[in-house]
Design an enzyme around this catalytic site. Structure first.
Site: not given
Lengths: 157, 157
Positions: A52, A54, A82, A85
């Protein structure tokens, strides 16, 4: 200034979309008013379910700064993190993050974040549960904890 | 069989402790009764705050199998996954995981997992809150969502 950093996160997200590398998410890590790292979601390109925006931006910033503690940094992300993260932000000790879209906006274009938040809170029913967990072999695992606890040179973070 | 896989996770954890690479956690990913990948916490060694055993084992398994969907795999970990790793298990679509020590055992040797779980559930008070989040620039971020939504060749996972 802050909105400039968000624009940089948006540029990252756009780069990812146009290169067909993953999903429409971008993030940057900022320290002392300068961007240290930027990343976009690369799950599809790298076949890495943890890639992801992040997570990648945090990993790159930590690598750049050569330390796992980013308590003097801020993170800008185009969408509410999410749970994976968000917990990574905690582990990295980043004290503040800025986000654009919400998890509800993300759900509207098909992303599961809101479901995951509910699952982590134990708010999903049995039929809805997607991951089962089973306890196994605690005794042997505790021995490893003990071995580590007794090390005089351990690094706790 | 299952206990053999847990023993392999324990061996991974021991390797990490002895090489002074991180904390006392190990994990393996198993597919069709064979270990696909193994890893130990490497936060300290690699200066990567996301380098937990489970994250690394998932990344390696995905890389090995060349896909981000590990729905035919199982994960064995020496300690109950933190919220970051649990969410990574969800994202990787791993349907079942086995764990040895509990988050309470981990708290007893100094790890924050239980605190993080409470924080993610919004069960920490304001004074106790370590990460602040701020909404910023949603409009520009929504445009990126729209651009992606309209792509005919997008990959949703």
């Amino acid at each position: 200034m802050k909105s400039e950093f968000m624009k940089a996160a948006i540029r990252e997200a756009r780069k990812g979309i146009r290169a067909q590398e993953g999903d429409p998410f971008g993030a940057v890590v900022v320290k002392d008013g300068r961007i240290v790292s930027g990343a976009h979601n690369s799950v599809v390109k790298t076949n890495d379910p943890t890639a992801h925006a992040e997570i990648l931006a945090i990993r790159r910033a930590a690598s750049e700064l050569r330390r796992f503690n980013l308590s003097d940094c801020e993170l800008y992300t185009t969408s509410e993190p999410c749970p994976m993260c968000l917990a990574a932000i905690y582990w990295a000790r980043i004290p503040v993050f800025y986000f654009g879209c919400t998890r509800t906006d993300a759900a509207e274009i098909g992303f599961d974040d809101e479901f995951f938040y509910r699952a982590l809170r134990g708010q999903t029913g049995k039929a809805e549960r997607r991951v089962r967990s089973v306890r196994l072999g605690r005794k042997g695992c505790l021995e490893v904890f003990r071995e580590w606890s007794e090390k005089p040179d351990k690094v706790l973070y």
